[in-house]
Design a protein around this motif. Sequence first.
Motif, short mmCIF file in Angstrom:
data_model
loop_
_atom_site.label_atom_id
_atom_site.label_comp_id
_atom_site.label_asym_id
_atom_site.label_seq_id
_atom_site.Cartn_x
_atom_site.Cartn_y
_atom_site.Cartn_z
N ASN A 70 7.18 17.09 1.58
CA ASN A 70 8.38 17.50 1.03
C ASN A 70 8.67 16.41 -0.33
O ASN A 70 9.35 16.76 -1.29
N THR A 71 8.38 15.43 -0.14
CA THR A 71 8.39 14.10 -1.19
C THR A 71 7.16 13.74 -1.76
O THR A 71 7.11 13.20 -2.68
N ASP A 72 5.88 14.23 -1.31
CA ASP A 72 4.64 13.45 -1.56
C ASP A 72 4.54 11.91 -1.59
O ASP A 72 3.86 11.29 -2.26
N LYS A 73 5.37 11.41 -0.65
CA LYS A 73 5.51 9.99 -0.47
C LYS A 73 4.52 9.65 0.80
O LYS A 73 4.46 10.57 1.80
N LEU A 74 3.92 8.58 0.67
CA LEU A 74 2.99 7.97 1.92
C LEU A 74 3.95 7.57 2.97
O LEU A 74 5.09 6.91 2.74
N ILE A 75 3.67 8.12 4.22
CA ILE A 75 4.53 7.71 5.55
C ILE A 75 3.84 6.38 6.03
O ILE A 75 4.72 5.52 6.31
N ARG A 76 2.56 6.58 6.18
CA ARG A 76 1.95 5.64 6.76
C ARG A 76 0.36 5.51 6.59
O ARG A 76 -0.30 6.66 6.45
N ARG A 77 -0.33 4.41 6.46
CA ARG A 77 -1.37 4.45 6.51
C ARG A 77 -1.96 3.53 7.73
O ARG A 77 -1.52 2.61 8.00
#
Length: 415
Positions: free
Chosen positions: A167-174
Amino acid sequence: MLCFYFSFFVFALVGHDHQVSALANLEEVFAWKELSFAWPSEEVHNAALKDGDYVPGNNLPLGLDRWKNKLFVTVPRWKNGVAASLGYVSLDEPINKTASIVPYPDWKANILPKAGGKPEDDNYIVSVFRVFVDVCDRLWVMDTGLADILGEPTVISPPAIVIYDLNTDKLIRRYTFKAEDLKQDSFFANIVVDVDKDKCDEAYAYVPDLGGYGIIAYSLKENDSWRFKHNFFHFDPLHGDFNVGGVNFQWTDGVFGLALGPADQNGFRTAYFHPLASLNEFSVNTAILRNKTAANDPHIYYAFKLEGLKGEKSQTSASAFDEESNSLFLTQLNKDGVACWNTKRHLTPENVALVASDPGRLIFTNDIKIDAERNLWILSDKMPQFIYRELDPNEVNYRIFRVKVADVIAGTACA
């Protein structure tokens, strides 16, 4: 040290039956002779061509999954010149059948660091084979971290699971795999996610290791991983011979495809899996895979089950489960098609239905997915020709199809 594992040997040209035997009315949604990309500008495009950062013939699509109007497509870095390893094409009407790949989450994340360099932060993609869209609007990416696989393999970073908020195209975690997760020949080309839409924080990912013959389980909540080993994860030495698209080759790929059945009353699922070089299908309950302690318990050996035999020449890369029909869909590499098996029936060759087959358009059905609308998506990419010979840039080499699950199983043992 992490070593690349992908086993291949001498190829030979063989005869091929060109009679089309399509059993399902597949809609060809995308068809490319060579992949193109949505470059920021023509100047950037021309510079990439000039510098060898983009070699059109070296970009082979391999994996896919759908989220709303985006169809994600992966492009592993088999060779130099892959513009972006993760991207998408738009499903907004009218659809352009030769649409350019839009890098995801953006161009910057897909650009490899210069020789000897390392990524500046966690938001980057090196080389991806398959992805998984979960019910919580997240994209799970299995990044191998390896570039120029068929040339001079270069480890840019360790294998890692990368998760994005769609929904935001943001990284949550690697999440980088631990040293104990890896074997010398480890190679990770798939990922599936086990999650309930009401418990998004309690997701688990399962990642087959086709070269090291294991499965890695990862807990999002605990941010931890553990490794399972089992004899069923190994390839069958009697069924590693392939004849696809006029190319004969031998592979030793172990556990590869993995798909999850519906949740039971306790929230656990049946995980169906198979080595690529095998005719058998196996299963294990996810209560086992979610249990870190069980990974080192020798008594769990018998928790893994042989479901049965799929039939001759039924070697399978990817699989996908349709809960409404209780059917497991299986690519059929040596049959240029896709089959299904209703898991309420015993797994025998008679209960496996070939639902799509076309020796012209379905050469190497590399990946399949079922979306929220019960569309079956199929990607074919002539990968044996790409690896062992050369693809003809004047022919359509890569195709993506879709068909309604209800339509494709009508009149078969899966209905």
